[in-house]
Design an enzyme around this catalytic site. Structure first.
Site, PDB file in Angstrom:
ATOM      1  N   GLN A  95       0.840  -1.204   0.000  1.00 42.84           N
ATOM      2  CA  GLN A  95       0.000   0.000   0.000  1.00 42.84           C
ATOM      3  C   GLN A  95       0.872   1.250   0.000  1.00 42.84           C
ATOM      4  OE1 GLN A  95      -3.439  -0.620   3.067  1.00 42.84           O
ATOM      5  NE2 GLN A  95      -1.788  -1.973   3.647  1.00 42.84           N
TER       6      GLN A  95
ATOM      7  N   HIS B  15      -1.680   1.158  -4.131  1.00 42.73           N
ATOM      8  CA  HIS B  15      -2.092   2.568  -4.098  1.00 42.73           C
ATOM      9  C   HIS B  15      -1.232   3.434  -5.006  1.00 42.73           C
ATOM     10  CE1 HIS B  15      -4.165   1.885   0.071  1.00 42.73           C
ATOM     11  NE2 HIS B  15      -4.930   1.555  -0.929  1.00 42.73           N
TER      12      HIS B  15
ATOM     13  N   CYS C  18      -1.017  12.212 -16.930  1.00 42.42           N
ATOM     14  CA  CYS C  18      -1.747  13.419 -17.336  1.00 42.42           C
ATOM     15  C   CYS C  18      -3.048  13.512 -16.540  1.00 42.42           C
ATOM     16  CB  CYS C  18      -2.029  13.364 -18.838  1.00 42.42           C
ATOM     17  SG  CYS C  18      -2.950  14.806 -19.406  1.00 42.42           S
TER      18      CYS C  18
ATOM     19  N   CYS D  45       0.536  17.180 -23.719  1.00 41.67           N
ATOM     20  CA  CYS D  45      -0.553  18.085 -24.105  1.00 41.67           C
ATOM     21  C   CYS D  45      -0.392  19.480 -23.494  1.00 41.67           C
ATOM     22  CB  CYS D  45      -1.914  17.504 -23.724  1.00 41.67           C
ATOM     23  SG  CYS D  45      -2.207  17.493 -21.930  1.00 41.67           S
TER      24      CYS D  45
ATOM     25  N   THR E 289       0.676  -2.844   8.618  1.00 42.99           N
ATOM     26  CA  THR E 289      -0.518  -2.099   8.192  1.00 42.99           C
ATOM     27  C   THR E 289      -1.564  -2.137   9.300  1.00 42.99           C
ATOM     28  OG1 THR E 289      -2.328  -1.942   6.593  1.00 42.99           O
ATOM     29  CG2 THR E 289      -1.336  -4.122   6.877  1.00 42.99           C
ATOM     30  N   SER E 290      -2.279  -1.012   9.446  1.00 40.80           N
ATOM     31  CA  SER E 290      -3.315  -0.955  10.472  1.00 40.80           C
ATOM     32  C   SER E 290      -4.527  -1.794  10.068  1.00 40.80           C
ATOM     33  CB  SER E 290      -3.737   0.498  10.715  1.00 40.80           C
ATOM     34  OG  SER E 290      -4.139   1.091   9.504  1.00 40.80           O
TER      35      SER E 290
ATOM     36  N   PRO F 263       3.828  -4.249  15.697  1.00 38.76           N
ATOM     37  CA  PRO F 263       4.040  -4.078  17.141  1.00 38.76           C
ATOM     38  C   PRO F 263       2.728  -3.899  17.902  1.00 38.76           C
ATOM     39  CG  PRO F 263       4.756  -2.109  15.930  1.00 38.76           C
ATOM     40  CD  PRO F 263       4.354  -3.118  14.911  1.00 38.76           C
TER      41      PRO F 263
END
Ligand code: OAD
Length: 252
Positions: free
Chosen positions: A103, A121, A129, A157, A194-195, A220
């Site tokens: 993530q 993510h 763009c 562009c 990760t939470s 942890p």
């Protein structure tokens, strides 16, 4: 740190070369000096990611949002992968069937030479763009830090570029979601740092369990995933994974 017995259980599982998927979050980058999202120090330049990382914020103030990303990119350029990134990278090369779903947008797994990375993510080092112009090739890697111009122009562009990260309220890139769901159908699923509160990433551990995978959490702190995994390794990922790898390296 978690007890030696639990560390040995994971080392033994890995030694059998199962089909393995690791899901990582901000916790694995904490030892590299990268602030996590929800922990202490979760503010970046005094601003919450939730206020800056949205399409609305960008539409209102592209220069302000880019200034924030440019600053983050410069901070991250000074961070180096830690032992957690290194051990995961080593597994990615030594295991026969390995996928890392991360993530994290910080690029530290890539800098540790991890193979088969799914960027759930996106990446802070990718740009694309903002208008999705026909001339541009989707997204591309640009790790210039600081940027030459803020906001950076689309070279195809002349409009605006945007960071190639998934913003709050945006969908996961279909390719990343598909690869992650396929990888979750594995034999060993390790969720580290990760939470486990942001979906759909957090649901991958459920997919793995339903598929019959042995599930492991490295963190942890207790998370919503802690109660449902097969093995909890309580401790910082850089210490726990180092201990697992040290057992794996030991001659039989
Ligand atoms: P969080 O900040 O929510 O959670 C970080 C987790 O890492 C917590 O559970 C901590 O206990 C744990 N942690 C702290 N130090 C650690 C260490 N040394 N080793 C291992 N774990 C440690 O970050 P994420 O779970 O990554 O989404 O957040 C998930 C998503 O929420 C992010 O990708 C982001 C955010 O909204 C988007 O940007 C779309």
């Amino acid at each position: 740190m978690s007890d030696a017995g639990s560390v040995a259980v994971l080392a033994e599982r890995l030694a059998a070369h199962p089909r393995t998927t690791v899901l990582t979050g901000a916790g694995v980058s904490v030892a590299s000096g990268v602030p996590s999202f929800r922990g202490m120090g979760g503010l970046w330049k005094g601003k919450r990611a939730t206020d800056m990382a949205t399409p609305d914020a960008f539409a209102r103030d592209p220069a302000g949002v880019w200034a924030w990303y440019d600053w983050r990119r410069q901070q991250l350029a000074m961070c180096a992968p830690n032992r957690a990134h290194e051990v995961i990278a080593s597994w990615s090369r030594s295991l026969d069937d390995f996928t890392l779903v991360t993530q994290n947008v910080d690029g530290l797994h890539e800098r540790a030479d991890t193979e088969n990375v799914v960027r759930f993510h996106g990446s802070i080092w990718e740009v694309r763009c903002w208008e999705n112009c026909d001339a541009s090739p989707g997204s591309w890697w640009d790790d210039t830090a600081p940027l030459e111009a803020v906001p950076p122009p689309c070279p195809y562009c002349g409009g605006l570029l945007r960071p190639g990260v998934v913003w709050f309220g945006e969908a996961i890139p279909p390719d990343a979601l598909e690869r992650s769901l396929a990888a979750a159908e594995c034999e060993l699923f390790i969720v580290a740092g990760t939470s486990a509160v942001v979906h759909p990433a957090a649901s991958l551990v459920d997919v793995a369990r339903d598929h019959g995978a042995f599930t492991v959490e490295v963190n942890p702190d207790e998370t919503p995933a802690s109660g449902s995994v097969d093995l909890v390794l309580r401790g910082p990922a850089e210490e726990v994974l180092d201990a697992v790898e040290a057992l794996g390296d030991r001659p039989a």
